[in-house]
Design a protein around this motif. Structure first.
Motif, short mmCIF file in Angstrom:
data_model
loop_
_atom_site.label_atom_id
_atom_site.label_comp_id
_atom_site.label_asym_id
_atom_site.label_seq_id
_atom_site.Cartn_x
_atom_site.Cartn_y
_atom_site.Cartn_z
N VAL A 89 54.43 -64.44 36.37
CA VAL A 89 54.68 -64.47 37.82
C VAL A 89 55.50 -65.70 38.18
CG1 VAL A 89 53.57 -64.79 40.08
CG2 VAL A 89 52.67 -63.09 38.47
N GLU A 90 55.17 -66.82 37.61
CA GLU A 90 55.83 -68.07 37.96
C GLU A 90 57.22 -68.21 37.37
OE1 GLU A 90 52.93 -70.94 36.72
OE2 GLU A 90 51.60 -70.43 38.38
N THR A 91 57.54 -67.46 36.31
CA THR A 91 58.82 -67.65 35.62
C THR A 91 59.74 -66.45 35.60
OG1 THR A 91 57.83 -67.05 33.49
CG2 THR A 91 57.80 -69.40 34.10
N SER A 92 59.27 -65.28 35.98
CA SER A 92 60.05 -64.05 35.84
C SER A 92 61.23 -63.97 36.80
CB SER A 92 59.15 -62.84 36.07
OG SER A 92 59.92 -61.66 36.01
N ALA A 93 62.36 -63.55 36.27
CA ALA A 93 63.54 -63.28 37.10
C ALA A 93 63.37 -62.00 37.90
CB ALA A 93 64.78 -63.19 36.22
N LEU A 94 62.36 -61.21 37.58
CA LEU A 94 62.06 -59.97 38.30
C LEU A 94 61.56 -60.27 39.71
CD1 LEU A 94 61.56 -56.83 38.05
CD2 LEU A 94 59.24 -57.41 37.34
N ILE A 95 61.01 -61.48 39.92
CA ILE A 95 60.40 -61.82 41.21
C ILE A 95 61.35 -62.65 42.06
CG2 ILE A 95 58.49 -63.04 42.32
CD1 ILE A 95 56.78 -62.30 39.92
N GLU A 96 61.53 -62.20 43.29
CA GLU A 96 62.32 -62.94 44.28
C GLU A 96 61.35 -63.62 45.24
OE1 GLU A 96 65.14 -62.04 48.11
OE2 GLU A 96 65.21 -60.62 46.45
N ASP A 125 51.44 -53.87 32.58
CA ASP A 125 50.14 -54.24 32.01
C ASP A 125 50.09 -55.64 31.41
OD1 ASP A 125 49.13 -51.77 32.70
OD2 ASP A 125 49.70 -50.87 30.78
N ASP A 126 51.20 -56.12 30.86
CA ASP A 126 51.19 -57.41 30.18
C ASP A 126 51.64 -58.57 31.07
OD1 ASP A 126 50.28 -56.24 27.85
OD2 ASP A 126 52.30 -55.79 27.16
N PHE A 127 51.71 -58.35 32.36
CA PHE A 127 52.18 -59.37 33.30
C PHE A 127 51.02 -60.29 33.61
CE2 PHE A 127 56.32 -59.46 35.13
CZ PHE A 127 56.26 -60.39 36.14
N ASP A 128 51.20 -61.62 33.40
CA ASP A 128 50.14 -62.57 33.73
C ASP A 128 50.67 -63.64 34.68
OD1 ASP A 128 51.57 -64.47 32.24
OD2 ASP A 128 50.28 -64.28 30.48
N GLU A 129 49.83 -64.62 34.99
CA GLU A 129 50.20 -65.66 35.97
C GLU A 129 51.44 -66.44 35.56
OE1 GLU A 129 46.81 -68.01 37.48
OE2 GLU A 129 45.60 -66.52 36.42
N THR A 130 51.58 -66.72 34.27
CA THR A 130 52.76 -67.45 33.80
C THR A 130 54.02 -66.61 34.03
OG1 THR A 130 51.44 -68.57 32.13
CG2 THR A 130 53.82 -68.58 31.81
#
Length: 72
Positions: free
Chosen positions: A53-60, A46-51
């Motif tokens: 998305v651009e910085t998270s280590a969760l995203i490959e 719920d608290d995931f925003d565009e910033t």
């Protein structure tokens, strides 16, 4: 969705957009970071925003990072 599952953002397709997948399930075709944030909110982050998305280590990111949205 568990917070530990990796999110895979595939390379841009020739027709536009990037497929977004979590644990083998395609969440949708994103055209920008806002789209990915929305997919992740719908999946329970719920608290995931565009910033995030651009910085998270969760995203490959495959085929380019969050600044790449069209095929070469």
């Amino acid at each position: 969705m568990s917070g530990v599952l990796p999110v895979i953002v595939h390379p841009p397709s020739p027709t536009g957009g990037r497929r977004v997948r979590v644990d083998g399930t395609i969440l949708g075709l994103a055209y920008n970071a806002r789209d990915i944030a929305e997919f992740l909110r719908r999946a329970g982050l719920d608290d995931f925003d565009e910033t995030d998305v651009e910085t998270s280590a969760l995203i490959e990111w495959r085929g380019g990072g969050p600044e790449v949205w069209s095929a070469p």
